[in-house]
Each structure stands twice: as structure tokens, then as C-alpha cells.
Design a protein around this motif. Structure first.
Motif, PDB file in Angstrom:
ATOM      1  N   GLU A   7       0.963  -1.372  -0.142  1.00  0.00           N
ATOM      2  CA  GLU A   7      -0.067   0.017   0.040  1.00  0.00           C
ATOM      3  C   GLU A   7       1.048   1.232  -0.025  1.00  0.00           C
ATOM      4  O   GLU A   7       0.648   2.181  -0.698  1.00  0.00           O
ATOM      5  CB  GLU A   7      -0.957   0.050   1.272  1.00  0.00           C
ATOM      6  N   LEU A   8       1.958   1.209   0.925  1.00  0.00           N
ATOM      7  CA  LEU A   8       3.002   2.358   0.895  1.00  0.00           C
ATOM      8  C   LEU A   8       3.441   2.566  -0.355  1.00  0.00           C
ATOM      9  O   LEU A   8       3.854   3.592  -1.025  1.00  0.00           O
ATOM     10  CB  LEU A   8       3.835   2.307   1.967  1.00  0.00           C
ATOM     11  N   ALA A   9       4.033   1.454  -1.144  1.00  0.00           N
ATOM     12  CA  ALA A   9       4.685   1.597  -2.389  1.00  0.00           C
ATOM     13  C   ALA A   9       3.760   1.890  -3.558  1.00  0.00           C
ATOM     14  O   ALA A   9       4.162   2.853  -4.400  1.00  0.00           O
ATOM     15  CB  ALA A   9       5.190   0.109  -2.855  1.00  0.00           C
ATOM     16  N   ASP A  10       2.623   1.589  -3.480  1.00  0.00           N
ATOM     17  CA  ASP A  10       1.646   2.233  -4.419  1.00  0.00           C
ATOM     18  C   ASP A  10       1.293   3.626  -4.398  1.00  0.00           C
ATOM     19  O   ASP A  10       1.251   4.408  -5.269  1.00  0.00           O
ATOM     20  CB  ASP A  10       0.070   1.398  -4.303  1.00  0.00           C
ATOM     21  N   SER A  34      12.409  -5.673  -0.240  1.00  0.00           N
ATOM     22  CA  SER A  34      11.526  -4.921  -1.207  1.00  0.00           C
ATOM     23  C   SER A  34       9.928  -4.896  -0.912  1.00  0.00           C
ATOM     24  O   SER A  34       9.669  -5.884  -0.077  1.00  0.00           O
ATOM     25  CB  SER A  34      11.530  -5.950  -2.490  1.00  0.00           C
ATOM     26  N   ILE A  35       9.360  -3.919  -1.202  1.00  0.00           N
ATOM     27  CA  ILE A  35       8.003  -3.820  -0.530  1.00  0.00           C
ATOM     28  C   ILE A  35       7.022  -3.731  -1.915  1.00  0.00           C
ATOM     29  O   ILE A  35       5.982  -3.375  -1.789  1.00  0.00           O
ATOM     30  CB  ILE A  35       7.762  -2.491   0.280  1.00  0.00           C
ATOM     31  N   GLY A  36       7.826  -4.130  -3.132  1.00  0.00           N
ATOM     32  CA  GLY A  36       6.650  -3.859  -4.166  1.00  0.00           C
ATOM     33  C   GLY A  36       6.910  -2.764  -5.146  1.00  0.00           C
ATOM     34  O   GLY A  36       7.310  -1.750  -4.458  1.00  0.00           O
ATOM     35  N   VAL A  56      12.389   4.587   2.833  1.00  0.00           N
ATOM     36  CA  VAL A  56      11.929   3.656   1.601  1.00  0.00           C
ATOM     37  C   VAL A  56      12.700   4.341   0.508  1.00  0.00           C
ATOM     38  O   VAL A  56      12.716   5.671   0.253  1.00  0.00           O
ATOM     39  CB  VAL A  56      10.459   3.555   1.297  1.00  0.00           C
ATOM     40  N   LEU A  57      13.203   3.858  -0.533  1.00  0.00           N
ATOM     41  CA  LEU A  57      13.810   4.183  -1.605  1.00  0.00           C
ATOM     42  C   LEU A  57      13.337   3.756  -2.908  1.00  0.00           C
ATOM     43  O   LEU A  57      13.025   2.207  -3.068  1.00  0.00           O
ATOM     44  CB  LEU A  57      15.407   4.001  -1.655  1.00  0.00           C
ATOM     45  N   LYS A  58      13.315   4.380  -3.898  1.00  0.00           N
ATOM     46  CA  LYS A  58      12.898   3.914  -5.434  1.00  0.00           C
ATOM     47  C   LYS A  58      14.387   2.922  -5.663  1.00  0.00           C
ATOM     48  O   LYS A  58      15.213   3.255  -5.551  1.00  0.00           O
ATOM     49  CB  LYS A  58      12.626   4.857  -6.244  1.00  0.00           C
ATOM     50  N   GLU A  59      13.900   1.767  -6.355  1.00  0.00           N
ATOM     51  CA  GLU A  59      15.030   0.873  -6.683  1.00  0.00           C
ATOM     52  C   GLU A  59      16.172   1.560  -7.580  1.00  0.00           C
ATOM     53  O   GLU A  59      17.395   0.986  -6.919  1.00  0.00           O
ATOM     54  CB  GLU A  59      14.342  -0.413  -7.294  1.00  0.00           C
TER      55      GLU A  59
END
Length: 239
Positions: A7-10, A34-36, A56-59
Motif C-alpha cells: 500500500e505504501l509502495a503504491d 523489497s515492498i513491491g 524507503v527508496l525507489k529501486e
């Protein structure tokens, strides 16, 4: 964070957020996962029921991470190099107003430790939940208002940070007065040092009690000074 990762990643993907500080993750451990949706969470926690911080970082930025400093389940930081610029991201979670003084002092000390370890010239982003440590009365209905435009917000943070926090000299911690010091703290520390010398020269119970009492007073003054400094920082951001 339990069950909330995707949900956070989205949300980050939808709002085009590349870096996000999170608090009260309640994940035990010192890992990255990874959180998706192309995002990775660096986190630290010691109890699955309380506290915990993370970034949290973008890949695409994960390979730019040079250092992860996990100080406690309330303070951690990441150092990244992006296009030749050193960026330090600090995530923190302050104790609630009603928590014990010792726990509050430990948090401020840990946050100071991280801030003072950042070399001059490197950029800093502070993503901290100060948990009610804002405003004169810390009432439940207070808000810290920031401009909607990100460029304006970023400039407010930079200017305020320089005015309130100052710039690190790069000297060792014991050689440097920290940014939150005021006259009361300096005076208290000086009185404590004199009491310590007096006790060293004449170790009577009276001198020991005097020194111990001044130690307690200095701790209280330090706590008040830090609280006031961060209140002023957020007051200046409230524009």
C-alpha cells in the motif's frame, strides 16, 4: 508496517515520491527488503510491538546508497551519492510527550550524534516525527503548515536549517558546542565543572551531593534547550 508495504509502495508510485522516511514501522530487525512496485525499505527495529524507523527508496537509487547508519529504533540515516551530490536522509521517531525524560534525552542525543557526524558541504534531509513536540502547549489540534509547492518548501527547510541548526564545523564532538546550546546550558555546565573540581579536591559528602544535584539540573536544562530549539525550528517552518 505489517501488511502495509505494498500500500505504501503504491502511494509512493502514485504520488511520484522517490524517497520516504517512515516511523513506527514495528518491524524487528536490521535489514532491507523489497515492498513491491520497485521500492525498497531499509529499516531498524528491536520490538515488533513498538517504535521502529526506516527509509524507503525507489529501486534505482538503491545502488547509490553508500552508508546505512542504524543508531536505534528511533533514529537511522542513509547516505547516498546522486549525480555527485552527497545526500543524507535522516529518519527519526521522537518519544511521545508523556514518555520518561531519560527516553527523550536519549532520542535528542542520538539525533545530535547523527547530525554532527555529517560532514560540512553534504546535504541533509530530516524526516522526523516529533510526536507532539511542536508548539507552546503541544495540544492535539496543532499542525505544522508547509507550502504546497515543493520548491518553496525545500527552500524554507534549507534557509531555516542554516539559521537554526547552523553548519557543522567538522570538528570532533567533544570540541564543539552543539547547535542547541544556550546561555542557561553553558552556565549550568560551567557550574557543574566547578563543582566537580571542588569534589575532586575535597571529597566530602556535601561536595558530592552538590555535584550530583548540578548534574541533574544540567540534564534538565539540556532537555529544555533542545526542546526549545526544535520548537523554534518548526515555528519558522510554519509559514
Amino acid at each position: 508496517m505489517t501488511g502495509k508495504g505494498r500500500e505504501l509502495a503504491d502511494m509512493m508510485e502514485r504520488r511520484k515520491v522517490d524517497i520516504l522516511c517512515v516511523q513506527e514501522t514495528r518491524w524487528k530487525g536490521s535489514k532491507a527488503r523489497s515492498i513491491g512496485a520497485g521500492f525498497k525499505l531499509f529499516y531498524y527495529g528491536v520490538d515488533s510491538k513498538r517504535n521502529g524507523v526506516g527509509v524507503v527508496l525507489k529501486e534505482e537509487f538503491v545502488r547509490n546508497v553508500l552508508e546505512v547508519k542504524r543508531v536505534s529504533d528511533r533514529v537511522m540515516s542513509l547516505k547516498l551519492e546522486i549525480e555527485g551530490v552527497m545526500l543524507n536522509v535522516v529518519s527519526g521517531y521522537a518519544p511521545q510527550v508523556g514518555c520518561e525524560l531519560e527516553e527523550k534525552e536519549r532520542f535528542w542525543s542520538e539525533l545530535d550524534e547523527v547530525m554532527e557526524s555529517i560532514p560540512t558541504g553534504e546535504r541533509v534531509v530530516i524526516g522526523v516525527d516529533f510526536n507532539g513536540h511542536v508548539g507552546e502547549r503541544n495540544t492535539d489540534d496543532e499542525e505544522v503548515v508547509l507550502p504546497d509547492d515543493w520548491e518553496t518548501t525545500a527552500e524554507v527547510i534549507r534557509v531555516t536549517g542554516r539559521k537554526v541548526l547552523g553548519v557543522s564545523s567538522g570538528r570532533r564532538k567533544e570540541d564543539k558546542n552543539t547547535w542547541w546550546w544556550n546561555e542557561e546550558v553553558q552556565d549550568g555546565i560551567q557550574r557543574k565543572r566547578l563543582a566537580k573540581k571542588k569534589w575532586d579536591m575535597d571529597r566530602t559528602e556535601e561536595n558530592r551531593q552538590e555535584y550530583k544535584e548540578l548534574q541533574r539540573r544540567v540534564k534538565r536544562e539540556v532537555s529544555k534547550a533542545k526542546q526549545k530549539a526544535y520548537d523554534e525550528l518548526y515555528t519558522r517552518l510554519d509559514c
